[in-house]
Design an enzyme around this catalytic site. Sequence first.
Site, PDB file in Angstrom:
ATOM      1  N   CYS A   6       1.307   3.853   3.006  1.00  0.00           N
ATOM      2  CA  CYS A   6       1.658   3.333   4.437  1.00  0.00           C
ATOM      3  C   CYS A   6       3.177   3.108   4.553  1.00  0.00           C
ATOM      4  CB  CYS A   6       1.105   1.978   4.444  1.00  0.00           C
ATOM      5  SG  CYS A   6       1.039   1.230   6.107  1.00  0.00           S
TER       6      CYS A   6
ATOM      7  N   CYS B 229      -8.509   0.642  19.812  1.00  0.00           N
ATOM      8  CA  CYS B 229      -8.513   0.105  18.571  1.00  0.00           C
ATOM      9  C   CYS B 229      -7.065  -0.559  18.604  1.00  0.00           C
ATOM     10  CB  CYS B 229      -8.339   1.351  17.322  1.00  0.00           C
ATOM     11  SG  CYS B 229      -9.851   2.392  17.568  1.00  0.00           S
TER      12      CYS B 229
ATOM     13  N   CYS C  64     -16.382  -0.620  10.962  1.00  0.00           N
ATOM     14  CA  CYS C  64     -15.777   0.609  10.802  1.00  0.00           C
ATOM     15  C   CYS C  64     -15.072   0.395   9.558  1.00  0.00           C
ATOM     16  CB  CYS C  64     -14.822   0.577  12.335  1.00  0.00           C
ATOM     17  SG  CYS C  64     -13.706   2.054  12.111  1.00  0.00           S
TER      18      CYS C  64
ATOM     19  N   CYS D 228       0.914  -1.208   0.125  1.00  0.00           N
ATOM     20  CA  CYS D 228       0.118  -0.164  -0.098  1.00  0.00           C
ATOM     21  C   CYS D 228       0.842   1.250   0.079  1.00  0.00           C
ATOM     22  CB  CYS D 228      -0.953  -0.067   1.231  1.00  0.00           C
ATOM     23  SG  CYS D 228      -1.856  -1.448   1.456  1.00  0.00           S
TER      24      CYS D 228
ATOM     25  N   ARG E  56     -15.313   9.856  12.166  1.00  0.00           N
ATOM     26  CA  ARG E  56     -14.208   9.975  13.005  1.00  0.00           C
ATOM     27  C   ARG E  56     -13.198  10.686  12.423  1.00  0.00           C
ATOM     28  NH1 ARG E  56     -12.806   4.773  14.458  1.00  0.00           N
ATOM     29  NH2 ARG E  56     -14.586   4.992  15.476  1.00  0.00           N
TER      30      ARG E  56
END
Length: 385
Positions: A72, A109, A202, A69, A272
């Site tokens: 990242c 989380c 989520c 990715c 969020r």
Amino acid sequence: MDLLNTLVDKGLRREVPTREEALAVLATTDDELLDVVAAAGKVRRHWFGRRVKLNYLVNLKSGLCPEDCSYCSQRLGSKAEILKYTWLDADAAAEAAAAGVAGGAKRVCLVASGRGPTDRDVDRVSRTIAAIKEQNESVEVCACLGLLSDGQAARLREAGADAYNHNLNTSEATYGDICTTHDFSDRVSTVKQAQAAGMSACSGLIAGMGESDADLVDVVFALRDLDPDSVPVNFLIPFEGTPLAKEWNLTPQRALRILAMVRFVCPDVEVRLAGGREVHLRSLQPLALHLANSIFLGDYLTSEGQAGKEDLAMIADAGFEVEDADTTTLPAHRTDAPVAGVPSSDEQADEATDEAKVPAPAGAARTDLVSVRRRGAGTDLPPNA
């Protein structure tokens, strides 16, 4: 503006705006920005009052991910000088989580880098969930472990996981531009597995990766179709040593327009304010609280965030309040439970005008705004909470 009046009316009825209306929000001018914030703020307050839910990240395993990715810092081939460590044991993870809960976080989380968990990894995380819940039974636990295999979502739910995070990140049409080791459908499948297992889904996005307005609208409408309970909006943190290190194309004003568009398309979900808020919103962060009803407290996975006490001061100074553990976040129609503190009718957005005096930072975004995390989980230093 007729557009904003229409969007407010639709938001209060949970009616989906058209793609053209969503695109029009992103196309508004800086002169219209406070009007956009005030309008989306009406929708936010109708469903969530003036409450702000605090969430806290614990990075269970940092770096060394086999996926590619582009955004990242933990990706395959990343040269970003981040913390790298293998799995935290359950007690260490619970200790890290406790710092966030003590700072006011309602949800913890638990995140681990990698394509997806092995069955042994699910066992590790299950022990961690048990350790956290033993210390604080009421805390919500959300797992974020990558792509799930058959049966793993059910095991996590049985272990006590309340939610599962797996972001769509960008539009299906452009997903191949940011990742080649898995595709958009893999991510959709994992979100659906979490929902089928009874966990709260989520799933959100990352803005600022060079995408078009159409891409942003596409991914938000895809999220609307999946109907997650919470939608984290991340803004790209352009780490040196990653392929997107030079993608500094967000302004605070554009970030606010993106948040407003998400609120109009997903009016009754937990929106969020997630990674990158300090980097891209900067001094306009308080305005974003009129759009998002949830934020991360303290640090992120591999970058440092605003000091926890500054987060709490910002919430109070902007006239909002931290949501307590006894309050149900989501509206009653999403939970089948009464929701404390939600106003029964639309309110005026006069308070947004006070923020008109907040000046936008001059000049382009700076690379020195990214601070690599060197404290908390995986270190001997206390966390930021």
